[in-house]
Design an enzyme around this catalytic site. Structure first.
Site, PDB file in Angstrom:
ATOM      1  N   GLY A   1       0.783  -1.228   0.000  1.00  0.00           N
ATOM      2  CA  GLY A   1       0.000   0.000   0.000  1.00  0.00           C
ATOM      3  C   GLY A   1       0.813   1.274   0.000  1.00  0.00           C
ATOM      4  N   HIS A   2       2.126   1.171  -0.113  1.00  0.00           N
ATOM      5  CA  HIS A   2       2.981   2.372  -0.047  1.00  0.00           C
ATOM      6  C   HIS A   2       3.937   2.382  -1.220  1.00  0.00           C
ATOM      7  CE1 HIS A   2       6.082   5.131   1.630  1.00  0.00           C
ATOM      8  NE2 HIS A   2       5.035   5.655   2.218  1.00  0.00           N
ATOM      9  N   PHE A   3       3.631   2.876  -2.279  1.00  0.00           N
ATOM     10  CA  PHE A   3       2.424   3.506  -2.789  1.00  0.00           C
ATOM     11  C   PHE A   3       1.757   2.572  -3.780  1.00  0.00           C
ATOM     12  CE2 PHE A   3       5.048   7.045  -1.393  1.00  0.00           C
ATOM     13  CZ  PHE A   3       4.142   7.842  -0.732  1.00  0.00           C
TER      14      PHE A   3
ATOM     15  N   VAL B   1       7.404   1.992  -2.605  1.00  0.00           N
ATOM     16  CA  VAL B   1       8.580   2.692  -2.091  1.00  0.00           C
ATOM     17  C   VAL B   1       8.675   2.384  -0.598  1.00  0.00           C
ATOM     18  CG1 VAL B   1       9.606   4.970  -1.691  1.00  0.00           C
ATOM     19  CG2 VAL B   1       8.345   4.546  -3.791  1.00  0.00           C
TER      20      VAL B   1
END
Length: 143
Positions: free
Chosen positions: A45-47, A52
Protein backbone atom coordinates in the site's frame (compact mmCIF):
# COMPACT_ATOMS: atom_id res chain seq x y z
CA UNK A 1 31.62 -10.60 20.71
CA UNK A 2 31.31 -11.43 17.01
CA UNK A 3 28.75 -9.95 14.62
CA UNK A 4 26.49 -13.03 14.63
CA UNK A 5 26.27 -12.83 18.44
CA UNK A 6 25.35 -9.15 18.25
CA UNK A 7 22.56 -9.83 15.74
CA UNK A 8 21.28 -12.71 17.90
CA UNK A 9 20.93 -10.31 20.87
CA UNK A 10 18.70 -7.88 18.95
CA UNK A 11 15.22 -7.65 20.49
CA UNK A 12 13.53 -8.05 17.09
CA UNK A 13 12.42 -10.90 14.86
CA UNK A 14 11.12 -11.25 11.32
CA UNK A 15 9.30 -9.39 9.87
CA UNK A 16 10.65 -6.52 12.00
CA UNK A 17 14.33 -7.50 11.99
CA UNK A 18 16.13 -5.18 9.56
CA UNK A 19 19.73 -6.39 9.86
CA UNK A 20 21.17 -8.94 7.43
CA UNK A 21 24.84 -8.56 8.29
CA UNK A 22 27.32 -6.40 10.12
CA UNK A 23 30.33 -5.69 7.93
CA UNK A 24 32.41 -4.01 10.63
CA UNK A 25 32.00 -2.81 14.19
CA UNK A 26 34.25 -1.16 16.76
CA UNK A 27 33.90 1.25 19.69
CA UNK A 28 33.45 4.20 17.31
CA UNK A 29 30.87 2.87 14.85
CA UNK A 30 29.31 0.16 12.77
CA UNK A 31 28.63 -0.69 9.13
CA UNK A 32 25.84 -3.09 8.22
CA UNK A 33 23.55 -4.17 5.39
CA UNK A 34 19.92 -4.98 4.81
CA UNK A 35 18.03 -6.00 1.64
CA UNK A 36 14.35 -5.08 1.40
CA UNK A 37 12.33 -8.13 0.42
CA UNK A 38 9.69 -7.19 -2.16
CA UNK A 39 7.14 -9.31 -0.24
CA UNK A 40 7.17 -7.11 2.89
CA UNK A 41 3.59 -6.11 3.71
CA UNK A 42 4.11 -2.35 3.67
CA UNK A 43 4.91 -2.42 -0.07
CA UNK A 44 1.31 -3.46 -0.83
CA UNK A 45 0.00 0.00 0.00
CA UNK A 46 2.98 2.37 -0.05
CA UNK A 47 2.42 3.51 -2.79
CA UNK A 48 -0.28 1.86 -4.89
CA UNK A 49 1.32 0.42 -8.07
CA UNK A 50 4.65 2.14 -7.26
CA UNK A 51 6.08 0.61 -4.05
CA UNK A 52 8.58 2.69 -2.09
CA UNK A 53 10.06 1.95 1.33
CA UNK A 54 8.46 4.21 3.96
CA UNK A 55 10.76 6.70 5.69
CA UNK A 56 9.83 5.33 9.09
CA UNK A 57 11.17 1.92 7.99
CA UNK A 58 14.39 3.49 6.66
CA UNK A 59 14.78 5.18 10.05
CA UNK A 60 14.20 1.84 11.80
CA UNK A 61 16.88 0.15 9.69
CA UNK A 62 19.37 2.88 10.60
CA UNK A 63 18.37 2.65 14.27
CA UNK A 64 18.69 -1.15 14.43
CA UNK A 65 22.08 -1.26 12.71
CA UNK A 66 23.52 2.10 13.70
CA UNK A 67 22.40 2.41 17.32
CA UNK A 68 21.12 -0.88 18.74
CA UNK A 69 23.84 -3.12 17.26
CA UNK A 70 26.51 -0.62 18.30
CA UNK A 71 25.00 -0.36 21.80
CA UNK A 72 25.02 -4.14 22.20
CA UNK A 73 28.67 -4.19 21.12
CA UNK A 74 29.61 -1.40 23.53
CA UNK A 75 27.86 -3.12 26.44
CA UNK A 76 29.43 -6.44 25.45
CA UNK A 77 28.04 -9.25 27.60
CA UNK A 78 25.84 -7.10 29.86
CA UNK A 79 22.79 -7.42 27.55
CA UNK A 80 20.12 -9.87 28.72
CA UNK A 81 16.44 -10.62 28.08
CA UNK A 82 15.39 -7.89 30.55
CA UNK A 83 17.39 -5.15 28.81
CA UNK A 84 15.25 -2.22 27.70
CA UNK A 85 16.02 -0.40 24.47
CA UNK A 86 14.19 2.77 23.43
CA UNK A 87 14.56 5.38 20.72
CA UNK A 88 14.84 8.84 22.28
CA UNK A 89 15.29 11.11 19.26
CA UNK A 90 16.03 11.23 15.58
CA UNK A 91 16.50 13.81 12.89
CA UNK A 92 16.65 12.25 9.44
CA UNK A 93 16.78 13.84 6.01
CA UNK A 94 15.48 11.71 3.14
CA UNK A 95 17.21 12.25 -0.21
CA UNK A 96 16.33 9.33 -2.51
CA UNK A 97 13.70 6.59 -2.56
CA UNK A 98 14.50 2.98 -1.67
CA UNK A 99 12.62 0.34 -3.67
CA UNK A 100 11.76 -3.32 -3.10
CA UNK A 101 14.72 -5.72 -3.46
CA UNK A 102 17.26 -2.92 -2.88
CA UNK A 103 20.23 -3.60 -0.66
CA UNK A 104 21.25 -0.71 1.58
CA UNK A 105 24.32 -0.08 3.70
CA UNK A 106 24.12 1.80 6.99
CA UNK A 107 27.19 3.62 8.28
CA UNK A 108 27.05 4.85 11.85
CA UNK A 109 29.55 6.93 13.80
CA UNK A 110 29.25 7.27 17.56
CA UNK A 111 28.82 10.86 18.74
CA UNK A 112 28.66 9.88 22.41
CA UNK A 113 27.74 7.05 24.76
CA UNK A 114 27.18 8.00 28.39
CA UNK A 115 24.70 7.16 31.14
CA UNK A 116 23.17 4.52 28.90
CA UNK A 117 22.38 6.98 26.09
CA UNK A 118 23.95 6.40 22.69
CA UNK A 119 23.81 9.09 20.00
CA UNK A 120 25.08 8.41 16.48
CA UNK A 121 25.52 10.12 13.15
CA UNK A 122 24.03 7.73 10.59
CA UNK A 123 23.72 7.51 6.84
CA UNK A 124 22.26 5.01 4.44
CA UNK A 125 23.69 4.26 1.00
CA UNK A 126 22.07 2.36 -1.85
CA UNK A 127 23.84 -0.21 -4.06
CA UNK A 128 25.08 2.63 -6.30
CA UNK A 129 26.79 4.12 -3.22
CA UNK A 130 24.36 7.07 -3.30
CA UNK A 131 23.24 8.56 0.00
CA UNK A 132 19.51 7.93 0.41
CA UNK A 133 19.10 9.38 3.92
CA UNK A 134 21.17 10.64 6.83
CA UNK A 135 20.98 12.32 10.19
CA UNK A 136 21.27 11.57 13.90
CA UNK A 137 19.59 8.92 16.05
CA UNK A 138 19.78 8.50 19.80
CA UNK A 139 18.52 5.80 22.09
CA UNK A 140 18.73 4.55 25.63
CA UNK A 141 19.79 1.08 26.67
CA UNK A 142 18.86 0.18 30.24
CA UNK A 143 20.08 -3.05 31.76
Amino acid sequence: MNTAEIISKLPYSKPFLFVDELVSINENGVVGNYTFDANLDFYKGHFKDNPVTPGVILTEVMAQIGVVCLGIFLLNNKINKNTLIALTSNEIEFLKPVYPNEKVTVISEKIYFRFGKLKCKVKMLNAKNEEVCSGTIAGIIKI
